[in-house]
Scaffold this active site. Structure first.
Site, short mmCIF file in Angstrom:
data_model
loop_
_atom_site.label_atom_id
_atom_site.label_comp_id
_atom_site.label_asym_id
_atom_site.label_seq_id
_atom_site.Cartn_x
_atom_site.Cartn_y
_atom_site.Cartn_z
CB SER A 58 -14.29 -58.06 -23.03
OG SER A 58 -13.01 -58.64 -23.01
CG ASN A 59 -11.55 -59.70 -18.83
OD1 ASN A 59 -10.38 -59.42 -19.06
ND2 ASN A 59 -12.07 -60.87 -19.18
NE ARG A 60 -9.34 -51.82 -16.04
CZ ARG A 60 -8.75 -51.42 -14.92
NH1 ARG A 60 -9.34 -51.57 -13.76
NH2 ARG A 60 -7.55 -50.87 -14.96
CB SER A 61 -7.21 -59.36 -19.19
OG SER A 61 -5.99 -59.94 -19.55
CB ALA A 85 -8.96 -62.19 -17.58
#
Ligand code: C5P
Length: 398
Positions: A208-211, A275
């Site tokens: 995943s990502n930091r959004s 994101a």
């Protein structure tokens, strides 16, 4: 819509009371007549003199004060009000509203008024999350009170939590909306995506990502408050579902694509603040991947669909570009490649801009080549700026 309206501004005794001065100022500047009613406790945090000077009106603090122009004051005020805004509202005053107690001027006005009442909560996070406060808030919602939830952030106690008074522009926008508002997006259908997608590796792990989802949620809420019919397609976030819109929860990029393709069928604009992962594991293991004795593990990743680039239809397309270098040039290239009407570029290396913070510093680029660098502002303000531009574009495609 604030011009010429009478707004009773109730101020209760919390540390956020000082922010009421700015609210009073904004409402007055917008042309409203602001009648301030303060509880006793509020006067310990901010003086009535400040409010009187800002509004140019007498300030009511005491129910039994003899002289002012209102006859039976709480009745006269409650009848004159086009809207009552209580900001900040403490747990104590909220409990009084919920049970019909009228032991001071503010609670009396609220009990007597037929005007819409907007309550901007601000208190210690434990007081807010206490079931009794939550029950009181639910009760008030059921009775048609408009509740502005507190925001997450640093509290008077020094710790972080949900309890801060919502941002000024959120409060003003709500009053505006309640009074018939800007409504410039009335009958417009806006689809907003938010959050960061999760691409599973196995049943317990994902990429995943930091959004945080904050920008997309602010976008969706701003569109809602301007009268739009909003569908929010949300990848996982820790944010509660906003009221007054359709929320579709998805996890992966592929699921988001399906939801977007379905939602845009009737849309006037698609605003993709999510994101979206660019790559997903080629296969997600059915069982948990074991450590075994290997020192390294190789994952094979494949591209996800470019949702925004591939989506078809006659609606305004807005994309976001989170960049760590050559922000404007990269955003320009994305605008062209994805055939967008507008792209919102932000430099994620700036600590006040991008992931997880409540502020953002963006540059807006449109199809005609116009480049506008906006100053640092709250994500809600950025959302309003984007909507100002989308509104013009939606007008054109009608
Ligand atoms: O190319 P890049 O990922 O930087 O583009 C960002 C924009 O494209 C964002 O608006 C994002 O929501 C969207 N996007 C998408 N599908 C992807 C990747 C990004 O719609 N697979």
């Amino acid at each position: 819509m604030l011009k010429g309206k009478t707004i009773v501004l109730g101020i209760t005794g919390g540390i956020a009371a000082y922010k009421a001065a700015e609210i009073a100022s904004k409402l007055t500047q917008a042309g409203a007549r602001v009648e301030v009613v303060m509880t006793d406790a509020a006067t310990k945090f901010i003086t009535s003199l400040t409010l009187r000077n800002i509004t140019g009106r007498p300030v009511v603090t005491d129910m039994f004060e003899p002289a002012s122009e209102w006859s039976v004051e709480h009745i006269a005020l409650s009848e004159a009000a086009d809207a009552v805004l209580v900001a900040p509202a403490t747990a104590n005053t909220i409990a009084k509203f919920a049970t019909g107690i009228a032991d001071n001027m503010l609670t009396s006005v609220v009990l007597a008024t037929k005007a819409p009442v907007i309550i901007a909560c601000a208190m210690n996070d434990n007081m807010y999350s206490n079931p009794v406060t939550q029950e009181n808030i639910e009760k008030l919602k059921d009775r048609g009170f408009k509740i502005i939830e507190p925001a997450y952030g640093r509290l008077a106690s020094g710790k972080m939590g949900k309890g801060r008074l919502a941002e000024l522009e959120v409060i003003i926008a709500k009053v505006d909306e309640v009074l018939g508002g800007r409504g410039d997006f009335k009958s417009k259908r806006i689809v907003v995506t938010a959050g960061g997608t999760q691409e599973p590796l196995d049943p317990v792990r994902h990429i995943s990502n930091r959004s945080s989802g904050k920008m997309g949620y602010a976008m969706a809420e701003a569109a809602r408050d301007r009268g739009a019919d909003v569908t929010l397609i949300a990848a996982p976030t820790s944010l509660p579902d906003p009221a007054g819109m359709t929320v579709v929860h998805v996890r992966t990029a592929v699921q988001m694509k399906q939801a977007v393709d379905k939602a845009v069928k009737k849309a006037d604009a698609l605003i993709m603040a999510a994101a979206v992962a660019d790559y997903q594991p080629k296969t997600a293991a059915k069982g948990k991947i074991k450590k075994e004795s290997k020192d390294s593990l190789t994952l094979e990743l494949v591209r996800t669909p470019d949702i925004l680039g591939e989506v078809k239809g006659n609606f305004v397309k807005v994309g976001f570009a989170a960049e760590s270098e050559n922000t404007v040039a990269n955003a320009k290239a994305k605008l062209a490649k994805k055939n967008l009407d507008l792209i919102v570029a932000n430099d994620i290396t700036d600590p006040q801009s991008g992931f997880d913070v409540d502020t953002n510093k963006v540059t807006l680029l449109d199809r005609s080549g116009k480049v506008e660098a906006l100053p640092l502002m709250s994500k809600r303000q950025v959302a309003e700026q984007i909507l100002d531009r989308v509104g013009k574009l939606v007008g054109k495609v009608d």
